[in-house]
Design a protein around this motif. Structure first.
Motif, PDB file in Angstrom:
ATOM      1  N   ARG A 187       7.274   8.707  -1.897  1.00 35.80           N
ATOM      2  CA  ARG A 187       7.013   9.697  -2.745  1.00 35.80           C
ATOM      3  C   ARG A 187       8.430  10.651  -2.654  1.00 35.80           C
ATOM      4  NH1 ARG A 187       3.403   5.927  -3.584  1.00 35.80           N
ATOM      5  NH2 ARG A 187       1.519   6.244  -3.080  1.00 35.80           N
ATOM      6  N   HIS A 188       9.376  10.203  -2.714  1.00 32.18           N
ATOM      7  CA  HIS A 188      10.605  10.810  -2.885  1.00 32.18           C
ATOM      8  C   HIS A 188      10.717  11.996  -1.834  1.00 32.18           C
ATOM      9  CE1 HIS A 188      11.909   8.611  -6.364  1.00 32.18           C
ATOM     10  NE2 HIS A 188      10.579   8.574  -6.775  1.00 32.18           N
ATOM     11  N   ARG A 189       9.947  12.024  -1.105  1.00 31.15           N
ATOM     12  CA  ARG A 189       9.956  13.100   0.157  1.00 31.15           C
ATOM     13  C   ARG A 189      11.292  13.268   0.886  1.00 31.15           C
ATOM     14  NH1 ARG A 189       8.562  16.979   1.363  1.00 31.15           N
ATOM     15  NH2 ARG A 189       7.831  16.887   3.556  1.00 31.15           N
ATOM     16  N   PHE A 190      11.991  12.054   1.108  1.00 30.53           N
ATOM     17  CA  PHE A 190      13.355  12.197   1.796  1.00 30.53           C
ATOM     18  C   PHE A 190      14.321  12.767   1.116  1.00 30.53           C
ATOM     19  CE2 PHE A 190      11.797   8.454   4.510  1.00 30.53           C
ATOM     20  CZ  PHE A 190      12.400   8.949   5.827  1.00 30.53           C
ATOM     21  N   ASP A 191      14.290  12.864  -0.533  1.00 32.47           N
ATOM     22  CA  ASP A 191      14.964  13.342  -1.290  1.00 32.47           C
ATOM     23  C   ASP A 191      14.765  14.820  -1.458  1.00 32.47           C
ATOM     24  OD1 ASP A 191      16.107  11.130  -2.273  1.00 32.47           O
ATOM     25  OD2 ASP A 191      14.641  10.864  -3.866  1.00 32.47           O
ATOM     26  N   ALA A 192      13.539  15.351  -1.401  1.00 32.11           N
ATOM     27  CA  ALA A 192      13.283  16.667  -1.248  1.00 32.11           C
ATOM     28  C   ALA A 192      13.550  17.328   0.077  1.00 32.11           C
ATOM     29  CB  ALA A 192      11.649  17.158  -1.631  1.00 32.11           C
ATOM     30  N   LEU A 193      13.482  16.615   1.209  1.00 31.95           N
ATOM     31  CA  LEU A 193      13.792  16.876   2.603  1.00 31.95           C
ATOM     32  C   LEU A 193      15.425  17.019   2.491  1.00 31.95           C
ATOM     33  CD1 LEU A 193      11.317  14.906   4.615  1.00 31.95           C
ATOM     34  CD2 LEU A 193      11.657  17.303   4.699  1.00 31.95           C
ATOM     35  N   ALA A 194      15.994  16.109   1.574  1.00 29.81           N
ATOM     36  CA  ALA A 194      17.478  16.101   1.855  1.00 29.81           C
ATOM     37  C   ALA A 194      17.969  17.521   1.146  1.00 29.81           C
ATOM     38  CB  ALA A 194      18.086  15.248   1.169  1.00 29.81           C
ATOM     39  N   ARG A 195      17.505  17.735  -0.084  1.00 36.39           N
ATOM     40  CA  ARG A 195      17.814  19.134  -0.736  1.00 36.39           C
ATOM     41  C   ARG A 195      17.559  20.310   0.159  1.00 36.39           C
ATOM     42  NH1 ARG A 195      15.229  15.721  -5.082  1.00 36.39           N
ATOM     43  NH2 ARG A 195      17.337  14.745  -6.163  1.00 36.39           N
ATOM     44  N   ARG A 196      16.194  20.348   0.731  1.00 35.39           N
ATOM     45  CA  ARG A 196      15.933  21.324   1.706  1.00 35.39           C
ATOM     46  C   ARG A 196      16.957  21.597   2.890  1.00 35.39           C
ATOM     47  NH1 ARG A 196      10.099  20.684   3.102  1.00 35.39           N
ATOM     48  NH2 ARG A 196       9.914  20.771   0.671  1.00 35.39           N
ATOM     49  N   ASN A 197      17.281  20.479   3.523  1.00 39.35           N
ATOM     50  CA  ASN A 197      17.912  20.677   4.830  1.00 39.35           C
ATOM     51  C   ASN A 197      19.326  20.109   4.923  1.00 39.35           C
ATOM     52  OD1 ASN A 197      15.435  21.069   6.824  1.00 39.35           O
ATOM     53  ND2 ASN A 197      14.902  19.504   5.400  1.00 39.35           N
ATOM     54  N   GLY A 198      19.872  19.616   3.639  1.00 41.16           N
ATOM     55  CA  GLY A 198      21.251  19.551   3.652  1.00 41.16           C
ATOM     56  C   GLY A 198      21.819  18.240   4.192  1.00 41.16           C
ATOM     57  N   PHE A 199      21.016  17.106   3.893  1.00 45.57           N
ATOM     58  CA  PHE A 199      21.616  15.796   4.415  1.00 45.57           C
ATOM     59  C   PHE A 199      21.701  14.838   3.166  1.00 45.57           C
ATOM     60  CE2 PHE A 199      17.004  15.380   5.255  1.00 45.57           C
ATOM     61  CZ  PHE A 199      16.556  14.336   4.599  1.00 45.57           C
ATOM     62  N   GLY A 235       1.984   7.487   1.557  1.00 42.74           N
ATOM     63  CA  GLY A 235       2.890   6.594   0.480  1.00 42.74           C
ATOM     64  C   GLY A 235       2.338   5.536   0.073  1.00 42.74           C
ATOM     65  N   GLY A 236       3.198   4.475  -0.208  1.00 45.11           N
ATOM     66  CA  GLY A 236       2.712   3.175  -0.528  1.00 45.11           C
ATOM     67  C   GLY A 236       3.378   2.002   0.125  1.00 45.11           C
ATOM     68  N   PRO A 237       3.428   1.007  -0.122  1.00 46.70           N
ATOM     69  CA  PRO A 237       3.216   0.488  -1.336  1.00 46.70           C
ATOM     70  C   PRO A 237       1.849   0.582  -2.109  1.00 46.70           C
ATOM     71  CG  PRO A 237       4.040  -1.315  -0.261  1.00 46.70           C
ATOM     72  CD  PRO A 237       3.898  -0.219   0.894  1.00 46.70           C
ATOM     73  N   ASP A 238       1.385   0.617  -3.041  1.00 49.06           N
ATOM     74  CA  ASP A 238       0.134   0.988  -4.143  1.00 49.06           C
ATOM     75  C   ASP A 238      -0.389  -0.220  -4.344  1.00 49.06           C
ATOM     76  OD1 ASP A 238       0.599   3.684  -3.931  1.00 49.06           O
ATOM     77  OD2 ASP A 238       2.146   3.654  -5.440  1.00 49.06           O
ATOM     78  N   LEU A 239      -0.898  -1.070  -3.166  1.00 48.44           N
ATOM     79  CA  LEU A 239      -1.481  -2.295  -3.588  1.00 48.44           C
ATOM     80  C   LEU A 239      -2.718  -2.419  -2.614  1.00 48.44           C
ATOM     81  CD1 LEU A 239       1.443  -4.710  -2.754  1.00 48.44           C
ATOM     82  CD2 LEU A 239       0.590  -4.107  -5.218  1.00 48.44           C
ATOM     83  N   PRO A 240      -4.109  -2.888  -3.116  1.00 54.35           N
ATOM     84  CA  PRO A 240      -5.233  -2.670  -2.667  1.00 54.35           C
ATOM     85  C   PRO A 240      -5.342  -3.597  -1.420  1.00 54.35           C
ATOM     86  CG  PRO A 240      -5.386  -3.666  -4.802  1.00 54.35           C
ATOM     87  CD  PRO A 240      -4.028  -3.478  -4.314  1.00 54.35           C
ATOM     88  N   PHE A 241      -4.685  -4.488  -1.386  1.00 54.91           N
ATOM     89  CA  PHE A 241      -4.918  -5.722  -0.227  1.00 54.91           C
ATOM     90  C   PHE A 241      -4.164  -5.510   1.109  1.00 54.91           C
ATOM     91  CE2 PHE A 241      -2.240  -7.207  -3.743  1.00 54.91           C
ATOM     92  CZ  PHE A 241      -0.969  -7.652  -2.670  1.00 54.91           C
TER      93      PHE A 241
END
Length: 295
Positions: free
Chosen positions: A66-78, A267-273
């Motif tokens: 869910r692009h959470r690493f990207d958000a954390l990178a921008r917030r924390n500088g990595f 997060g995903g993968p967004d698969l039901p099985f």
């Protein structure tokens, strides 16, 4: 080690603060990695390599997290990077599955090359390079940590356990910080370990989640279980128990996701099985919280 011929083709060099694709040629193969370089970096900057599972890509694991690493990178500088496997399958460097790959490739060398390429774009803190791997990406992360001792400051493994074939390499390598997350109802990678398919006509044996943690806590010289915490606030059919071990030479942390399937936490993968994704914890947030405390 054989010579590596690396020809950087910075067709789409990452722009500050934007996830973009780094492309280069390694040993005759076109390779790529999605990279997020925040506008404001701690200099030198920590780097997290996020490794996808089989039949996925770097952009797919970015979406599955869910692009959470990207958000954390921008917030924390990595810097966050999402390398892509050739033909969507990693060569983990050992075992019958690796031997049966039709197009030969050295993915440990590929990770070396990704780190080197990113180093031309931003100053990397070489003492704070981490790997977070999902499923087969978790095996590659452990392989890199054990076969390239001292290169990584920590490894997080989600939806995977320690393969028996890596036990010797990981025994010989110095202990390193490890975080492991796994669902008890994972239909792809059994929580209790055993044999799984690792390629055409090939299988590998995995330790259980608990046995994997026992291996790493033993390597780290831990004295016993320290703090534990349970998360069960969401009505999603799962609960999470986080365990930290005490008296360790390096930190070890485990997450037992009761009722969880073969999915990234929140997060995903967004698969039901392939079972449920727990919403009790954010996988990327928990991993960064662990990595950020390591020195």
């Amino acid at each position: 080690m054989r010579a590596l011929f690396l020809c950087l083709l910075l067709v789409a060099a990452p722009s500050p603060g934007v996830a973009d694709t780094l492309r280069f040629t390694l040993d005759g193969h076109r390779r790529s990695a999605l990279v997020t370089v925040p506008e404001t970096l701690i200099s030198p900057a920590p780097l997290i390599l996020v490794l996808h599972g089989v039949l996925e890509t770097g952009p797919r694991i970015a979406a599955n997290t869910r692009h959470r690493f990207d958000a954390l990178a921008r917030r924390n500088g990595f810097i966050a990077a999402y390398p892509s496997a050739l033909h969507r399958v990693w060569n983990v460097g050992e075992g019958p599955g690796a031997a049966s790959l039709v197009t030969d490739r050295d993915d440990l060398a590929f990770l070396d090359a990704v780190i080197a390429a990113i180093g031309t774009l931003a100053e990397i803190d070489r003492t704070r390079i981490f790997v977070a791997g999902f499923s087969q990406g978790g095996i590659l992360g452990l392989s890199y940590a054990c076969k390239r001792p001292g290169r990584l400051a920590g490894v997080a493994v989600v939806g995977m356990t320690l393969p028996e074939m890596l036990r010797d390499d990981c025994t010989e390598a110095p202990a390193f910080p490890v975080l492991m997350m796994h669902g008890t109802d994972d239909p792809v990678v059994p929580f209790e370990g055993g044999r799984i398919i690792s390629g055409w006509g090939a299988e590998m044996t995995l330790l259980s989640h608990d046995a994997s943690l026992a291996f790493f806590t033993s390597r780290a010289g831990c004295a016993g279980i320290g703090a534990t915490a349970t998360f069960d606030a969401e009505r999603d059919g799962t609960s999470v128990t986080r365990t930290d071990w005490a008296g360790c030479d390096v930190p070890v942390r485990g997450y037992r996701i009761t009722g969880g399937g073969h999915k990234w936490p929140s997060g995903g993968p967004d698969l039901p099985f392939i079972g449920r994704a727990t919403q009790e914890v954010d996988g990327a947030g928990e991993i960064w919280a662990f990595f950020s405390t390591l020195e």
